[in-house]
Design a protein around this motif. Structure first.
Motif, PDB file in Angstrom:
ATOM      1  N   SER A  69       0.815  -1.215   0.000  1.00  0.00           N
ATOM      2  CA  SER A  69       0.000   0.000   0.000  1.00  0.00           C
ATOM      3  C   SER A  69       0.850   1.268   0.000  1.00  0.00           C
ATOM      4  CB  SER A  69      -0.947   0.002   1.206  1.00  0.00           C
ATOM      5  OG  SER A  69      -1.928  -0.993   1.072  1.00  0.00           O
ATOM      6  N   VAL A  70       1.933   1.289   0.775  1.00  0.00           N
ATOM      7  CA  VAL A  70       2.754   2.497   0.801  1.00  0.00           C
ATOM      8  C   VAL A  70       3.475   2.684  -0.525  1.00  0.00           C
ATOM      9  CG1 VAL A  70       3.033   2.498   3.299  1.00  0.00           C
ATOM     10  CG2 VAL A  70       4.729   1.334   1.887  1.00  0.00           C
ATOM     11  N   GLY A 364      -5.506   1.812  -5.757  1.00  0.00           N
ATOM     12  CA  GLY A 364      -4.810   0.557  -5.508  1.00  0.00           C
ATOM     13  C   GLY A 364      -4.283   0.477  -4.086  1.00  0.00           C
ATOM     14  N   ALA A 365      -3.752   1.594  -3.592  1.00  0.00           N
ATOM     15  CA  ALA A 365      -3.267   1.619  -2.207  1.00  0.00           C
ATOM     16  C   ALA A 365      -4.417   1.401  -1.225  1.00  0.00           C
ATOM     17  CB  ALA A 365      -2.581   2.960  -1.927  1.00  0.00           C
ATOM     18  N   LEU A 369      -4.966  -1.764   1.433  1.00  0.00           N
ATOM     19  CA  LEU A 369      -5.237  -1.558   2.853  1.00  0.00           C
ATOM     20  C   LEU A 369      -6.520  -2.282   3.268  1.00  0.00           C
ATOM     21  CD1 LEU A 369      -4.481  -0.107   5.488  1.00  0.00           C
ATOM     22  CD2 LEU A 369      -5.822   1.848   4.690  1.00  0.00           C
ATOM     23  N   VAL A 370      -7.560  -2.134   2.446  1.00  0.00           N
ATOM     24  CA  VAL A 370      -8.841  -2.769   2.754  1.00  0.00           C
ATOM     25  C   VAL A 370      -8.723  -4.283   2.742  1.00  0.00           C
ATOM     26  CG1 VAL A 370     -11.198  -3.127   1.927  1.00  0.00           C
ATOM     27  CG2 VAL A 370     -10.233  -0.824   1.964  1.00  0.00           C
ATOM     28  N   VAL A 384     -12.127 -11.629  -2.282  1.00  0.00           N
ATOM     29  CA  VAL A 384     -13.008 -11.556  -3.446  1.00  0.00           C
ATOM     30  C   VAL A 384     -14.145 -10.560  -3.228  1.00  0.00           C
ATOM     31  CG1 VAL A 384     -12.401 -13.838  -4.307  1.00  0.00           C
ATOM     32  CG2 VAL A 384     -14.253 -13.623  -2.639  1.00  0.00           C
ATOM     33  N   ALA A 385     -14.563 -10.372  -1.983  1.00  0.00           N
ATOM     34  CA  ALA A 385     -15.580  -9.359  -1.704  1.00  0.00           C
ATOM     35  C   ALA A 385     -15.034  -7.962  -1.981  1.00  0.00           C
ATOM     36  CB  ALA A 385     -16.054  -9.468  -0.255  1.00  0.00           C
ATOM     37  N   THR A 386     -13.767  -7.734  -1.647  1.00  0.00           N
ATOM     38  CA  THR A 386     -13.138  -6.449  -1.957  1.00  0.00           C
ATOM     39  C   THR A 386     -13.061  -6.235  -3.458  1.00  0.00           C
ATOM     40  OG1 THR A 386     -11.817  -6.602   0.071  1.00  0.00           O
ATOM     41  CG2 THR A 386     -11.093  -5.021  -1.593  1.00  0.00           C
TER      42      THR A 386
END
Length: 404
Positions: A69-70, A364-365, A369-370, A384-386
């Motif tokens: 993420s960073v 994308g970041a 994170l999510v 897959v939910a994300t």
């Protein structure tokens, strides 16, 4: 007419002609640098946790995911500066400076003594990698227009899509030879090689046009709209990229070689999608069909995977098929999103490309994170939910934007 004139103006100055194989490979490698930088490290993510492996940093699962993420945050944020800067001072100095930063940051990552140090270096590495995507697309827009631009974008997409196919395998090889630090050492060497190739092969391509500020770009509703659609599409794909090592290596305890093979099969869908897109262009088919079809396919694949996971029926074969469908969709969507967003703004290609790229990479970041949180709480269903959570709104947004 413009394409032919522009090519004749630039080609005599180029050590690598715009139609040459060397030019295509170099632009594709530059565009694929961010993907290589994220995907090569995937097999090493579990080794960052709990001090495992040579040089382990005792990172938590969330911190391991945060290294992706960073990187994406640095990558997305830097584009806001680099795009307009390349419009002002030229593509070449910005490209070479960014590649130098990327190389140095890779070395720092390889020597990082702590998680905090690694995260800071990854942020800088992402900022350096930003020149690869921003300027590769800006250079293509400098040189090509219309169907020729769409075709060239598809060809370059096929080249840079090789990166996610080979990256996990290369990362696994580096783990066997030395450890996760060797992965960053190889990335630093890659940056150095690209720096040399760009310095020797790519002169300036920027058109001599008035400098455009972001206020002018933001007034281009079509550009911003397609940038948002592309951002949600990237969020869908990156949820898989960030979540797959956590699910397959961490939860399902898949071996690194097996993970590399599965990841290669899934991500080869991007190459297949780009190849189909190029064939459609050759037959005179407009961008709406592959773009809309790709977005819809990604949404359906995400929803199907989430439904199977929720009922406990998402086994590995089903996961591979549905994730391949999602990456195939990205191969259709990517080149057409970029072309649609830049088509009407040639006078601000650098700034517009940067805006699109920053939207995509910041999303994308956020996706990384999510998915780190969701996988921790829901396992494979969280990944897959994300993906579905980004893919479905992308379809809805496209239905609005396509009318602009």
């Amino acid at each position: 007419m413009h394409f032919a004139v522009q090519t004749r103006m630039v080609a005599p100055l180029m050590r690598l002609g715009p139609h040459s194989l060397g030019f295509t490979l170099l632009i594709g490698a530059l565009a694929g640098l961010p993907v290589l930088s994220t995907d090569m490290g995937l097999p090493g993510l579990p080794l960052l946790e709990l001090g495992r492996g040579a040089g382990g940093l005792a990172a938590t699962t969330a911190q391991a995911a945060l290294t992706l993420s960073v990187f994406m945050a640095g990558f997305g944020g830097a584009q806001v500066i680099l795009g307009p800067l390349s419009d002002r001072i030229g593509r070449r100095p910005v490209l070479l400076g960014g590649l130098a930063l990327y190389t140095l940051a890779g070395l720092v990552c390889a020597l990082a003594p702590s998680v905090g140090f690694l995260l800071a270096a990854r942020l800088a590495q992402g900022a350096g990698a930003a020149v690869g995507t921003v300027l590769s697309f800006a250079i293509l827009r400098d040189l090509f227009d219309g169907p020729a631009a769409r075709a060239r974008l598809s060809t370059v997409s096929m080249v840079y899509s090789v990166a996610p196919i080979i990256a996990p395998t290369l990362g696994g090889l580096m783990l066997r030879l030395g450890g996760w630090r060797d992965i960053f050492g190889l990335l630093a060497l890659t940056g150095l090689l690209l720096l040399g190739a760009a310095a020797l092969g790519l002169p300036e391509t920027r058109r001599q046009l008035p400098v455009v500020h972001y206020a002018a770009v933001l007034r281009q509703g079509r550009t911003v709209g397609y940038g948002l659609v592309g951002a949600m599409s990237i969020g869908n794909v990156f949820a898989f990229v960030a979540g797959s090592p956590l699910v397959l290596l961490g939860l399902r305890h898949m071996s690194v070689p097996a993970f590399g093979g599965v990841f290669a099969i899934i991500t080869s869908g991007v190459v297949a999608g780009a190849a189909v897109n190029r064939r459609l262009i050759a037959r005179g088919i407009g961008a709406d069909l592959p773009l809309g079809g790709g977005l819809l396919l990604a949404a359906l694949a995400g929803l199907a995977a989430a439904g199977l996971a929720a009922t406990g029926l998402l086994d590995l074969p089903a996961l591979v098929v549905l994730m391949f469908a999602s990456t195939f969709a990205r191969g259709l969507v990517g080149p057409n999103i970029t072309h649609a967003a830049l088509e009407r703004v040639p006078q601000m290609a650098g700034a517009a490309s940067a805006l699109i790229g920053s939207l995509q990479m910041l999303t994308g970041a956020l996706s990384g994170l999510v998915v780190g949180v969701m996988v921790t709480r829901l396992g494979g269903l969280g990944m897959v939910a994300t993906m579905a959570g980004f893919a479905v709104p992308a379809v809805a947004a496209w239905l609005v934007v396509r009318r602009w």
